[in-house]
Design a protein around this motif. Structure first.
Motif, mmCIF file in Angstrom:
data_model
loop_
_atom_site.group_PDB
_atom_site.id
_atom_site.type_symbol
_atom_site.label_atom_id
_atom_site.label_comp_id
_atom_site.label_asym_id
_atom_site.label_seq_id
_atom_site.Cartn_x
_atom_site.Cartn_y
_atom_site.Cartn_z
ATOM 1 N N THR A 196 0.823 -1.207 0.000
ATOM 2 C CA THR A 196 0.000 0.000 0.000
ATOM 3 C C THR A 196 0.855 1.254 0.000
ATOM 4 O O THR A 196 0.615 2.179 -0.788
ATOM 5 C CB THR A 196 -0.929 -0.003 1.231
ATOM 6 N N VAL A 222 2.828 1.483 -3.580
ATOM 7 C CA VAL A 222 2.009 1.682 -4.784
ATOM 8 C C VAL A 222 1.184 2.963 -4.690
ATOM 9 O O VAL A 222 1.111 3.732 -5.657
ATOM 10 C CB VAL A 222 1.127 0.446 -5.040
ATOM 11 N N VAL A 223 0.562 3.193 -3.553
ATOM 12 C CA VAL A 223 -0.262 4.397 -3.427
ATOM 13 C C VAL A 223 0.613 5.647 -3.488
ATOM 14 O O VAL A 223 0.215 6.656 -4.074
ATOM 15 C CB VAL A 223 -1.123 4.330 -2.143
ATOM 16 N N TYR A 231 1.471 6.181 -7.262
ATOM 17 C CA TYR A 231 0.333 6.697 -8.028
ATOM 18 C C TYR A 231 -0.141 8.045 -7.516
ATOM 19 O O TYR A 231 -0.718 8.830 -8.265
ATOM 20 C CB TYR A 231 -0.799 5.671 -8.092
ATOM 21 N N TYR A 246 -5.536 4.773 -9.427
ATOM 22 C CA TYR A 246 -5.396 5.182 -8.030
ATOM 23 C C TYR A 246 -6.532 4.597 -7.193
ATOM 24 O O TYR A 246 -6.303 4.004 -6.140
ATOM 25 C CB TYR A 246 -5.371 6.702 -7.962
ATOM 26 N N TYR A 269 -6.165 0.833 -6.719
ATOM 27 C CA TYR A 269 -5.208 0.468 -5.679
ATOM 28 C C TYR A 269 -5.761 0.752 -4.287
ATOM 29 O O TYR A 269 -5.480 0.010 -3.344
ATOM 30 C CB TYR A 269 -3.871 1.163 -5.895
ATOM 31 N N THR A 278 -8.072 -2.167 -3.710
ATOM 32 C CA THR A 278 -7.300 -3.403 -3.530
ATOM 33 C C THR A 278 -6.697 -3.462 -2.132
ATOM 34 O O THR A 278 -6.761 -4.500 -1.465
ATOM 35 C CB THR A 278 -6.184 -3.501 -4.590
ATOM 36 N N SER A 279 -6.134 -2.370 -1.687
ATOM 37 C CA SER A 279 -5.547 -2.328 -0.354
ATOM 38 C C SER A 279 -6.602 -2.551 0.717
ATOM 39 O O SER A 279 -6.385 -3.321 1.667
ATOM 40 C CB SER A 279 -4.853 -0.983 -0.141
#
Length: 152
Positions: free
Chosen positions: A96, A99-100, A103, A129, A132, A135-136
């Motif tokens: 998290t 990736v966050v 993005y 964004y 993700y 997904t998190s």
């Protein structure tokens, strides 16, 4: 001290999952709206700032308090759900954060009107964004379900 760690851990998880779900739905509704996103750049920028300044630190608090709590147990006799919470939770939090953050930077670049290395529209960066964020939150909920069922 365990009780204080536990309270911060649960509060951090609530902020993390709740904020990601709420902001994900808000961003997705703004993007799916058939209007131009340039009208909403201030709102999108504020959401991005809150995620970077509030939710990512909240996930770090979850990681730190989780580590401090798990260290108080005997490592040889841990049931599966605690091992899963420790290992999968750490990976989800690190995923998290990385990736966050990446993005979020791309989203900020597009909001400022600057070109990306691989050119994408503001809508496509915003959708990635939100994906993700969802997904998190979903992975965190999966961990909560396994821990809540206390699988051994």
């Amino acid at each position: 001290m365990y009780s204080a760690y536990y309270i911060f851990h649960i509060a951090g998880v609530a902020v993390w999952i709740g904020s990601f779900a709420a902001f994900g739905f808000l961003l997705r509704s703004l993007i799916k709206n058939n209007e131009s996103l340039e009208k909403y750049t201030f709102v999108i920028s504020r959401i991005r700032l809150w995620i970077n300044g509030g939710v990512i630190p909240s996930a770090l608090i979850v990681l730190i308090t989780g580590v401090l709590m798990i260290l108080q147990f005997n490592r040889e006799n841990l049931p599966f759900y605690l091992i899963f919470m420790e290992q999968a939770g750490s990976l989800v939090i690190l995923f998290t954060i990385i990736v966050v953050s990446v993005y979020s930077r791309k989203l900020r670049t597009k909001l400022q009107g600057l070109p990306l290395k691989k050119e994408k529209t503001l809508e496509s960066v915003g959708l990635m964004y939100t994906n993700y964020l969802f997904t998190s939150a979903a992975l965190a909920l999966l961990i909560i379900m396994v821990v809540g069922m206390r699988l051994t």
